[in-house]
Design an enzyme around this catalytic site. Structure first.
Site, mmCIF file in Angstrom:
data_model
loop_
_atom_site.group_PDB
_atom_site.id
_atom_site.type_symbol
_atom_site.label_atom_id
_atom_site.label_comp_id
_atom_site.label_asym_id
_atom_site.label_seq_id
_atom_site.Cartn_x
_atom_site.Cartn_y
_atom_site.Cartn_z
ATOM 1 N N GLY A 33 -2.772 17.542 2.287
ATOM 2 C CA GLY A 33 -3.607 16.530 2.924
ATOM 3 C C GLY A 33 -3.839 15.339 2.019
ATOM 4 N N HIS B 191 21.006 3.719 31.799
ATOM 5 C CA HIS B 191 21.824 4.918 31.627
ATOM 6 C C HIS B 191 23.066 4.563 30.810
ATOM 7 C CE1 HIS B 191 23.861 8.686 32.596
ATOM 8 N NE2 HIS B 191 24.945 7.963 32.876
ATOM 9 N N GLY C 105 0.794 -1.216 0.000
ATOM 10 C CA GLY C 105 0.000 0.000 0.000
ATOM 11 C C GLY C 105 0.829 1.270 0.000
ATOM 12 N N GLY D 103 1.984 23.566 2.001
ATOM 13 C CA GLY D 103 1.427 22.782 3.096
ATOM 14 C C GLY D 103 2.497 22.393 4.088
ATOM 15 N N LYS E 152 10.983 7.767 4.987
ATOM 16 C CA LYS E 152 11.954 7.645 6.077
ATOM 17 C C LYS E 152 13.325 7.232 5.552
ATOM 18 C CE LYS E 152 8.527 8.813 8.398
ATOM 19 N NZ LYS E 152 7.655 9.013 7.237
ATOM 20 N N GLY F 160 2.092 20.607 6.950
ATOM 21 C CA GLY F 160 1.764 19.486 7.811
ATOM 22 C C GLY F 160 2.940 18.527 7.865
#
Length: 464
Positions: free
Chosen positions: A271, A443, A42, A184, A53, A186
């Site tokens: 969008g 840590h 998809g 845009g 990414k 966003g």
């Protein structure tokens, strides 16, 4: 000649909602057919989450090497600046996509799901025709799961084509544009705009609202805004795109002035909209909520044994929401009692630095109803050891004042997306501040900031 297949479950759409639903149906012993006209995976896998990414990662590496070449970093020096071949970057990205898409195919076969490639069009609520070059296949099912996904919104005065591109084309450009205008601000526009700025493009961002990333609170976006300023990314906020010009894009600024912005490419990211046309929705008697298919808390539509999931049913349009709904629907069909009522759905923006928001934000609560603890990465050893302590990052915890139950976590910082699971888990499991404060965090890690923010909300942070 038309071939007919009868099945218990028909899934339409092979994205993160559809393929997860199909795999879970197969695992539960339900005879299942999945129909998809594209590569399996998809939008998220093929032209969205994963490829973006990959590009972001490559751009960060390129920027880091450029810093080293420009004057050294951490005592590391290079004699020459790096050279970018975007076509090679895109080819590597496609390799990642191909590997994951192939993996989805393997998982579907393992779950004994029959995959029918092609475009499905319903003739009634439980029957569809799949058209392929070699002929038609008719599929009749007891249950139908609709997972048709979404596509980028196209502006009527900025039609896709030529200079004007969507995120799909942006992820497959053969060469780097010298001047990129993003319409845009966003998460999609900001992620891709930031990546191209790192690669060396002159980026301008145009946003109709008064701030970038308008769905996040002001404090969260301040480090991102500072990074954009440092990189010379031009911002036009409260501005309107008017249309293409000979040089690039014409806009109207907040002061009402017309400005012509030169551009080699105009990336429109205003969008996404659900795919409701072309597959026979009108034949299925489905109730709608505006442009979305209406569903209840079980993802049932108004038509018996027809289910809808993911982007098709509304916000948030996130892959992990679609997957969760797909898995749930499969289990309901198999007889389980389930409902979609998450305490929180994490939202992540892979800008520089990254942003995570889970649950209730500071703008959603009244003062006195909650306690808030915030811890800066400037005081976190791991952040400082990665040269990420001076980016303005922090972790913020919001809890109810009376019970100390954690109801929201927000953070901004380098690699902060990797803590989103811990944040969401705390909210879903009903953790209180004392739970987080009482856990021994390793840590040095960024996760210690979650611990310290919780201590701060309790009034006794250690390292600030």
């Amino acid at each position: 000649m038309t071939n007919t297949i009868k099945t218990r479950v028909l899934v339409v759409g092979g994205g993160p909602g559809g393929y997860v639903a199909a795999i879970r149906c197969g695992q539960l012993g339900l005879d299942t057919v999945l129909v998809d006209a594209d590569r399996l995976g998809g939008t998220c896998l093929i032209r969205g989450c994963i490829p973006s990414k990959a590009l972001i990662h490559a751009s960060a590496l390129f920027e880091e090497i450029t810093h080293v070449a420009d004057g050294g970093r951490f005592g590391i020096h290079l004699a020459d600046k790096p050279r970018l071949d975007l076509a090679e970057t895109v080819a590597w990205k496609e390799g990642v996509v191909d590997r994951l898409s192939g993996g989805v195919a393997v998982l579907l076969r393992r779950a004994k799901v029959k995959v029918v490639p092609g475009w499905a069009r319903f003739t009634d609520a439980k029957s569809c025709i799949v058209t392929k070059p070699e002929g038609e296949t008719r599929i009749v099912a007891e249950h139908v799961i609709l997972a048709t996904g979404s596509v980028p919104v196209e502006l009527p005065f900025l039609k896709f084509g030529g200079k004007v591109i969507s995120s799909t084309e942006a992820l497959s450009l053969p060469d780097l544009p010298d001047r990129l205008v993003v319409v845009g601000a966003g998460y999609i526009g900001m992620e891709l705009g930031s990546a191209f700025a790192r690669l060396g493009a002159a980026v301008t961002i145009v946003e109709a609202q008064g701030q970038i990333l308008p769905l996040y609170d002001v404090k969260l976006i301040e480090p991102v805004r500072a990074w954009l300023d440092e990189k010379g990314v031009a911002l036009h906020l409260a501005a309107k795109a008017i249309g293409q010009s000979a040089a690039g894009l014409e806009i109207e600024t907040s002061a009402g002035k017309r400005v012509d912005i030169p551009a080699d490419r105009i990336l429109v990211t205003v969008g996404r909209k659900p795919v409701v046309a072309g597959w026979g929705l009108e034949e299925m008697s489905l109730a709608m909520d505006g442009g979305y298919v209406r569903v209840d808390e079980h993802c049932r539509t108004s038509t018996t044994n027809v289910w809808a999931i993911g982007d098709l049913v509304g916000e948030p349009m996130l892959a992990h929401k679609a997957s969760a709904q797909g898995e749930m629907v499969a289990e309901i069909i198999a007889g389980a009692r389930r409902r979609f009522a998450p305490a929180a759905i994490p939202a992540v923006c892979f800008t520089e630095p990254e942003i995570v928001a889970v649950g209730i934000g500071p703008d959603d609560v009244e003062t006195g109803d909650v306690v808030i603890g915030q811890f800066p990465f400037a005081a976190n050893g791991r952040a400082l050891s990665m040269a990420a302590g001076d980016m303005g990052g922090f972790v913020r915890v919001i809890a109810r004042a009376d019970t100390h139950r954690v109801i929201g976590v927000q953070a901004v910082g380098l690699h902060i997306s990797e803590l989103s699971t811990a944040f969401c888990q705390a909210i879903e499991m009903g953790a209180v501040l004392e739970d987080i404060a009482g856990i021994i965090h390793a840590h040095p890690t960024l996760g210690e900031a979650f611990h310290e923010a919780s201590l701060k909300a309790l009034g006794h942070a250690i390292h600030i």
